[in-house]
Design an enzyme around this catalytic site. Structure first.
Site, PDB file in Angstrom:
ATOM      1  N   SER A   1      40.571  -7.649 -31.241  1.00 17.64           N
ATOM      2  CA  SER A   1      41.496  -7.716 -30.716  1.00 17.64           C
ATOM      3  C   SER A   1      42.324  -9.163 -30.784  1.00 17.64           C
ATOM      4  O   SER A   1      43.113  -9.068 -30.283  1.00 17.64           O
ATOM      5  CB  SER A   1      41.524  -7.181 -29.685  1.00 17.64           C
ATOM      6  OG  SER A   1      40.978  -7.425 -28.704  1.00 17.64           O
TER       7      SER A   1
ATOM      8  N   GLY B   1      41.063 -13.579 -31.377  1.00 17.71           N
ATOM      9  CA  GLY B   1      40.558 -14.846 -31.849  1.00 17.71           C
ATOM     10  C   GLY B   1      39.184 -14.106 -32.705  1.00 17.71           C
ATOM     11  O   GLY B   1      40.607 -13.957 -34.221  1.00 17.71           O
TER      12      GLY B   1
ATOM     13  N   TYR C   1      28.510 -27.923 -23.422  1.00 14.17           N
ATOM     14  CA  TYR C   1      28.730 -26.819 -23.831  1.00 14.17           C
ATOM     15  C   TYR C   1      27.007 -26.594 -24.348  1.00 14.17           C
ATOM     16  O   TYR C   1      26.491 -26.055 -23.028  1.00 14.17           O
ATOM     17  CB  TYR C   1      29.421 -27.036 -24.874  1.00 14.17           C
ATOM     18  CG  TYR C   1      29.364 -25.545 -25.515  1.00 14.17           C
ATOM     19  CD1 TYR C   1      30.243 -24.847 -25.646  1.00 14.17           C
ATOM     20  CD2 TYR C   1      28.124 -24.859 -26.346  1.00 14.17           C
ATOM     21  CE1 TYR C   1      31.353 -23.717 -25.894  1.00 14.17           C
ATOM     22  CE2 TYR C   1      28.738 -23.755 -26.598  1.00 14.17           C
ATOM     23  CZ  TYR C   1      30.011 -22.750 -26.611  1.00 14.17           C
ATOM     24  OH  TYR C   1      30.115 -21.845 -26.944  1.00 14.17           O
TER      25      TYR C   1
HETATM   26  P1  NAI Z   1      39.072 -14.623 -27.384  1.00 13.51           P
HETATM   27  O1  NAI Z   1      39.013 -14.414 -26.089  1.00 13.51           O
HETATM   28  O2  NAI Z   1      39.737 -13.995 -28.574  1.00 13.51           O
HETATM   29  O3  NAI Z   1      38.251 -12.611 -28.156  1.00 13.51           O
HETATM   30  C1  NAI Z   1      37.449 -11.769 -27.216  1.00 13.51           C
HETATM   31  C2  NAI Z   1      37.032 -10.836 -27.912  1.00 13.51           C
HETATM   32  O4  NAI Z   1      35.947  -9.343 -26.990  1.00 13.51           O
HETATM   33  C3  NAI Z   1      38.450  -9.995 -27.652  1.00 13.51           C
HETATM   34  O5  NAI Z   1      38.746  -8.938 -28.556  1.00 13.51           O
HETATM   35  C4  NAI Z   1      38.678  -8.863 -26.438  1.00 13.51           C
HETATM   36  O6  NAI Z   1      39.247  -7.543 -25.998  1.00 13.51           O
HETATM   37  C5  NAI Z   1      36.709  -8.633 -26.577  1.00 13.51           C
HETATM   38  N1  NAI Z   1      35.479  -8.496 -24.990  1.00 13.51           N
HETATM   39  C6  NAI Z   1      35.691  -9.211 -24.331  1.00 13.51           C
HETATM   40  N2  NAI Z   1      35.331  -8.496 -23.210  1.00 13.51           N
HETATM   41  C7  NAI Z   1      34.857  -7.283 -23.440  1.00 13.51           C
HETATM   42  C8  NAI Z   1      34.392  -6.310 -23.162  1.00 13.51           C
HETATM   43  N3  NAI Z   1      33.923  -6.524 -21.629  1.00 13.51           N
HETATM   44  N4  NAI Z   1      34.456  -5.050 -24.232  1.00 13.51           N
HETATM   45  C9  NAI Z   1      34.768  -5.158 -24.949  1.00 13.51           C
HETATM   46  N5  NAI Z   1      36.077  -6.139 -25.564  1.00 13.51           N
HETATM   47  C10 NAI Z   1      35.453  -7.430 -24.991  1.00 13.51           C
HETATM   48  O7  NAI Z   1      37.232 -15.438 -27.866  1.00 13.51           O
HETATM   49  P2  NAI Z   1      36.916 -15.926 -29.235  1.00 13.51           P
HETATM   50  O8  NAI Z   1      36.950 -17.331 -29.083  1.00 13.51           O
HETATM   51  O9  NAI Z   1      37.280 -15.076 -30.318  1.00 13.51           O
HETATM   52  O10 NAI Z   1      34.876 -15.806 -28.829  1.00 13.51           O
HETATM   53  C11 NAI Z   1      34.461 -14.596 -29.716  1.00 13.51           C
HETATM   54  C12 NAI Z   1      33.017 -15.515 -29.784  1.00 13.51           C
HETATM   55  O11 NAI Z   1      32.967 -16.975 -30.965  1.00 13.51           O
HETATM   56  C13 NAI Z   1      32.375 -15.701 -28.245  1.00 13.51           C
HETATM   57  O12 NAI Z   1      31.022 -15.817 -29.002  1.00 13.51           O
HETATM   58  C14 NAI Z   1      32.571 -16.945 -28.678  1.00 13.51           C
HETATM   59  O13 NAI Z   1      31.384 -18.045 -27.836  1.00 13.51           O
HETATM   60  C15 NAI Z   1      32.862 -17.310 -30.697  1.00 13.51           C
HETATM   61  N6  NAI Z   1      32.938 -19.134 -30.130  1.00 13.51           N
HETATM   62  C16 NAI Z   1      34.254 -19.372 -30.045  1.00 13.51           C
HETATM   63  C17 NAI Z   1      34.649 -20.956 -30.737  1.00 13.51           C
HETATM   64  C18 NAI Z   1      36.085 -20.826 -29.904  1.00 13.51           C
HETATM   65  O14 NAI Z   1      35.892 -22.384 -30.111  1.00 13.51           O
HETATM   66  N7  NAI Z   1      36.960 -20.561 -29.703  1.00 13.51           N
HETATM   67  C19 NAI Z   1      33.828 -21.893 -30.997  1.00 13.51           C
HETATM   68  C20 NAI Z   1      32.232 -20.836 -31.691  1.00 13.51           C
HETATM   69  C21 NAI Z   1      32.128 -19.911 -31.293  1.00 13.51           C
END
Ligand code: NAI
Length: 398
Positions: A50, A52, A237
């Protein structure tokens, strides 16, 4: 009602439905004009769809050349008497609307990814909509907690260093103030709990469930997202609790790669660039780095948001080359431009000079804040923020 942005600390308390719609449309527009994804997957399961990276991957695979059908799992809140609902809730609605208009299947499942109920619902959806098989599974969950199986207790993840305390600054988006913080090292229990929430265990549970239900197609791939970053970020980190969980995720990718070999498939931990998302703004002592990075990468013309990262991942790496290009630890690197030596030298110079009074001039604070507001549907051109929004349109009874 008219919806205004309300931020508490680094958490958005409101989201604008039509701003979220516009942000989804802009991402669709981008991928349609970018280098297309050839030989892409047709049936994709996205866990964390949903916002990121997960949402960007969904948009890229549906509209950026692969014409994929998708099942997306996320944990979002709809509008109620008390709140306007979360951005991801609206992203799901408008993504589905656009995908269906384009003749694609887009199934949204809202619930706890860690639970057996949601795993069962997904298996059922794969049977119903994908003739029983998926070609790609994307694990893109960022969560602060995970419910223990058959229990009312939770594991909570923490973002702390390991061994030594770490000092750094966080900028509160609520009032644009720089806060100097010192984070104490995590306890053993906090390290273990963070691993449970953000490590590879649930990714592996999902792949095992899919294997046990004969739901993986021949050639099926799976990816999960990680971050490594330059040395200056390692104390908070990579060498901290989150990094420990990411290393576990990397190890899981190798175990899953062996399991998927039975299907001629592969598993990769995909290392992405540091970006402003709902999850990343939570990382304490990380803001100066990200402010400097945004500035330098924009100056160099190498800045990417989630959507550019995901389109490039699929069109240039995951589906473009055999074997898929990986580093010596078998990680798929999308942080190549971030870690460019010139970029890092310049970023380091800026971070060293940055303080409470000059962070907005030295770093790209404006871009950082704008990106955060956009995630929640604010500050987007073409949206009438003065107009009344009828939230009952989005309530389940309608
Ligand atoms: P975000 O917060 O935008 O997206 C997280 C997603 O997980 C959302 O769709 C949310 O609804 C879902 N979610 C969370 N808890 C849940 C649950 N219990 N059940 C079902 N869905 C659940 O986060 P983002 O940044 O896109 O992170 C995604 C991955 O990318 C993570 O593993 C993060 O560590 C990794 N990442 C992020 C970076 C950044 O700079 N934002 C850089 C490199 C990796």
């Amino acid at each position: 009602m008219r919806i205004e942005p309300i931020i508490q600390g680094v958490v958005a308390r409101t989201a604008h439905p039509f701003g979220c719609k516009q942000a989804v449309l802009e991402q669709i527009h981008y991928v349609k004009s970018a280098k297309p994804i050839s030989h892409g997957p047709k049936r994709v399961l996205i866990l964390g769809a949903s916002s990121g990276f997960g949402l960007a991957a969904r948009i890229a695979l549906t509209f950026g050349g692969a014409d994929a059908d998708t099942i997306g799992v996320s944990f979002e809140r709809g509008p109620s008497e008390k709140s306007v609902g979360s951005a991801g809730f609206y992203n799901n609605i408008f993504f589905k609307q656009q995908a269906e208009q384009a003749g694609r299947i887009a199934v949204n499942i809202n619930g706890d990814v860690f639970s057996n109920e949601i795993k069962e619902q997904v298996i059922e959806a794969i049977e119903t909509y994908f003739e029983g098989e998926v070609d790609l599974v994307i694990y893109s969950i960022a969560s602060g907690m995970r419910r223990k199986p058959q229990s009312d207790e939770f594991w909570h993840s923490v973002i702390k260093p390991i061994g030594e305390p770490v000092s750094g600054a966080t900028v509160l988006l609520e009032n644009d103030t720089w806060i100097d913080t010192t984070l104490p090292p995590a306890t053993e229990e906090e390290i273990d709990h963070t691993l449970k929430v953000m490590g590879g265990e649930d990714w592996e549970n999902w792949i095992d469930t899919l294997i046990n239900n004969d739901s993986l197609a021949q050639g099926c791939k799976t990816i999960a997202f990680s971050y490594v970053g330059p040395e200056m970020t390692h104390p908070i980190y990579l060498d901290g609790t989150l990094g420990r969980a990411k290393i576990d995720l990397h190890q899981t990718s190798h175990a899953l790669n062996l399991k998927l070999a039975n299907f001629d498939g592969n598993a990769y931990a995909t290392v992405c660039k540091a970006l402003v998302t709902k999850a990343s703004v939570f990382i304490p002592a990380f803001t100066p780095y990200i402010l400097a990075l945004y500035r330098v990468m924009k100056e160099k013309g190498t800045h990417e948001e989630c959507i550019e990262q995901m389109q490039r991942l699929f069109s240039d790496k995951l589906y473009a080359r055999t074997p898929v290009p990986v580093d010596s630890e078998r990680l798929l690197r999308m942080d190549d431009w971030e870690l460019n030596p010139d970029t890092q030298t310049r970023v380091q110079e800026i971070v060293e000079q940055m303080n409470a009074s000059n962070f907005a001039e030295l770093g790209d604070y404006q871009g950082f804040k704008q990106a955060f507001l956009r995630l929640n549907g604010f500050g987007i051109e073409g949206v009438d923020y003065q107009a009344d929004v009828d939230l009952s349109l989005f309530m389940p009874s309608r």
